[in-house]
Scaffold this active site. Sequence first.
Site, PDB file in Angstrom:
ATOM      1  N   ARG A  27      74.194 100.925  60.452  1.00 38.94           N
ATOM      2  CA  ARG A  27      74.462 102.094  59.625  1.00 38.94           C
ATOM      3  C   ARG A  27      75.921 102.223  59.197  1.00 38.94           C
ATOM      4  O   ARG A  27      76.206 102.336  58.014  1.00 38.94           O
ATOM      5  CB  ARG A  27      74.034 103.363  60.373  1.00 38.94           C
ATOM      6  CG  ARG A  27      74.173 104.633  59.559  1.00 38.94           C
ATOM      7  CD  ARG A  27      73.751 105.856  60.354  1.00 38.94           C
ATOM      8  NE  ARG A  27      72.385 105.750  60.830  1.00 38.94           N
ATOM      9  CZ  ARG A  27      71.812 106.631  61.643  1.00 38.94           C
ATOM     10  NH1 ARG A  27      72.511 107.674  62.068  1.00 38.94           N
ATOM     11  NH2 ARG A  27      70.561 106.479  62.043  1.00 38.94           N
ATOM     12  N   HIS A  74      64.601 100.831  53.222  1.00 34.52           N
ATOM     13  CA  HIS A  74      65.474 101.759  53.962  1.00 34.52           C
ATOM     14  C   HIS A  74      64.684 103.011  54.318  1.00 34.52           C
ATOM     15  O   HIS A  74      64.573 103.933  53.507  1.00 34.52           O
ATOM     16  CB  HIS A  74      66.689 102.120  53.104  1.00 34.52           C
ATOM     17  CG  HIS A  74      67.838 102.696  53.877  1.00 34.52           C
ATOM     18  ND1 HIS A  74      68.577 101.969  54.776  1.00 34.52           N
ATOM     19  CD2 HIS A  74      68.377 103.943  53.884  1.00 34.52           C
ATOM     20  CE1 HIS A  74      69.530 102.723  55.290  1.00 34.52           C
ATOM     21  NE2 HIS A  74      69.421 103.930  54.763  1.00 34.52           N
ATOM     22  N   TYR A 118      67.659 112.605  36.575  1.00 33.83           N
ATOM     23  CA  TYR A 118      68.365 112.725  35.307  1.00 33.83           C
ATOM     24  C   TYR A 118      69.282 111.537  35.009  1.00 33.83           C
ATOM     25  O   TYR A 118      69.793 111.415  33.904  1.00 33.83           O
ATOM     26  CB  TYR A 118      69.211 113.997  35.283  1.00 33.83           C
ATOM     27  CG  TYR A 118      68.403 115.267  35.415  1.00 33.83           C
ATOM     28  CD1 TYR A 118      67.369 115.556  34.519  1.00 33.83           C
ATOM     29  CD2 TYR A 118      68.667 116.174  36.439  1.00 33.83           C
ATOM     30  CE1 TYR A 118      66.634 116.725  34.647  1.00 33.83           C
ATOM     31  CE2 TYR A 118      67.927 117.334  36.576  1.00 33.83           C
ATOM     32  CZ  TYR A 118      66.910 117.604  35.674  1.00 33.83           C
ATOM     33  OH  TYR A 118      66.173 118.747  35.804  1.00 33.83           O
TER      34      TYR A 118
END
Length: 783
Positions: A27, A74, A118
């Site tokens: 991570r 993931h 968007y």
Amino acid sequence: MEPIEVQLHETAKERYLNYAMSVITSRALPDVRDGMKPVQRRILYAMFANLRLTHDAKPRKSAAVVGEVMAKLHPHGDSSIYDAMVRMAQSFSLRYPLVDGHGNFGSIDGDNAAAMRYTEARLTPLASELLTEIRRNTVDFRPNYDSTMDEPIVLPAQVPNLLINGATGIAVGMATNIPPHNIAEVLDGLDILIQNRDAEISELVRTIQGPDFPTGGVLLESQDEIQKIYEEGSGSVTIQANWEIESEAGRRAIIIKSVPYTVNKSTLVEKIASHVIANKLPQIVDVRDESSDEIRVVLELKRGADAEAAMAYLFKHTPLQSRFHINLTCLVPTDNPQVPAPARLNLKEMLTHFLDFRLEVVTRRLQHDLAQLLRRIHILEGFEIVFNDLDAAIRIIRNSDGKADASRGLISYFGIDEEQADAVLETKLYRLAKIEIGAIMTELEEKRAEAARIQALLDDEGARWALIRQELADIRSAYADARRTQVSAEVKVLEYSEEMYIVNESAWVIVTREGWVKRQKSYSDLSAIRVRENDEVRWVMPGRTRETAMFFTSHGRVYTQRIADIISTTGYGDPIQGTFDFEDGERIVGVLTHDNRVVVKSFIEPEQTSLVDEPQEAEEVIQMVAITAKGQSLRFSIEGFLEPSTVKGRRYIRLGDKDGVVNVEMTDGTETVAIASRNGRGLMFPVTDISYFKNAAKGVKAMSLEKTDEILDFTLCRKHLDGLEVETNRGARVWIRATKSKFEPTSRGNKGKVIIHRGHLIRSHRAPVEIRTTEEEEVEVTE
């Protein structure tokens, strides 16, 4: 199932270590080889291999990318994936962005990116350099989280992404903070190491001059300091914003052209404006943010103001000058390719790890290419054999009972293998034309030549290093750009003086008996000064805002504050305990402003240590007198107390157990001390009888006291009739004055004379210390 007994501490330790290693390796820390954290690697791999979003493809919705990564690679929240993707698209976060974002991907003002539905994205050309070799067996793969597909352990990066883009992360028990660098400098540093693996960091630093932040700025560290950071793998660098002075139509302005890395520009402008509004920056009259694609913050200067003084203040009090803490910690490969290990590296080690990885990738790529060539050559050699007797091949095929029979016939007649026979049988008839046969034979010659070239590279490590050098040079010519962050620049060190930013105006410092402090521009009369109920004005002294006020307390400490920092109000003011760290029971017993209208200098005769020494001149100082409840006294200078103190203050006298200072007054050396004790004794003696000490000391005995007695108060008599007025427990008032009949001055240290025969003293009566000045600035003291 029967329960299993385990040791709690051992189980907790084992599981915590497993968790810590998971955070470290899966991570928080990047890999030294491709410079990627797992989430970043998975995003780029999904965009390249699954979605085909290369730099020349049409961009797709970011939501499609996040969904692909979350579903297959993931198994975490969509926000963490999208945040990582957004950062890789921000030109102010990464020196060389890896994602080409279309739409709102945030700004340096701290604006958040638009929702993933968007925005659109695809890879940048540089990102392709991290991925193009992945289909050529250059890196190892491992199963994804649900074992439905494979994902790369590391990307076959052709560029040292860890150094050029940097990384930041916090793991368990360790962290990393690697700054970005200029790609041309890093590639040149790699070239130095390829030619000489024994090159020292000092040689590398001449090429890799230091971090190169995407937001520009100036590094204030010298090359020697930067070299030390690269040698140790940790340290700090100071980044200062670029600025210049612009003049137009008689007006001058400071133009800030960059902000330090990771600094929010909008917040920075707000902080600058807050200092201007608070009148802490008198050189600046207006602040405007005129930034577009480039940073341009305008600080309009007051006519005749010193621009360097303004910038010195801003560098000290705002993030226009910031520290970047470097920590070159990352994951390095181990004997187990599945599990890298964390390590703090120096610059050379980071470059060496990348070069070793690059050699491994190039070797595996060449081996893969050679295997593909040999397979193709093997097929073409089958065609070559068959084309030598094409009529026989056609006859065998026409007379066969099917493909399998035809294959056995070709193998038997021409001595080729099954794979070659299948290739011949799959060939279309038009390929039997002379032109096509010629093309196949030409291809065979080319493939043999290419295979020989690759085999030569695999046989010669030096040749492979030459190939790597050439590939790095090609990348340099394609992506190199100018350095943005200046290093080794002749930066003028701006001197900061707090007084330069205070409007120098006159004021009155007002302190009450209970320790409430304020300043006012003027007042008409003591009775007109507003105080809290049951409180009274005790000290009123003039001073200028650039000067300091000293507050002497009963615990032997003095607290110094700039007058400009004292609250300006006609109200009650602020309690002194809100500014300084007073102890329980600590109270103000003396106040002095360092103003020419208040202070009086006097001479201290130096001690003669030897008859042969030359006589020394008397020292001119500002003296104070302090006397404690147990009768100790000293004279001391305020020289060491003039500058503002910390909240803990400074010590001016060393007190014995359960002792405290009753009063502190300024002296010119000509006064007479008048002391009163609670048991009703009084004493007067010349102030010069009290010893002078340069440093905090216990002092000398001012008055001998009985065990049950203590000093009530004292004052300095400056005129013949001046004295100390005290009150008895029966309400009577008595003066201690220099009269021949009773309190004629004697010597320090005796018991004094009896003031009252019965009862005791309960308090002293002294008027407020009010220092008023005439127009000629003459000092008049009234007590």
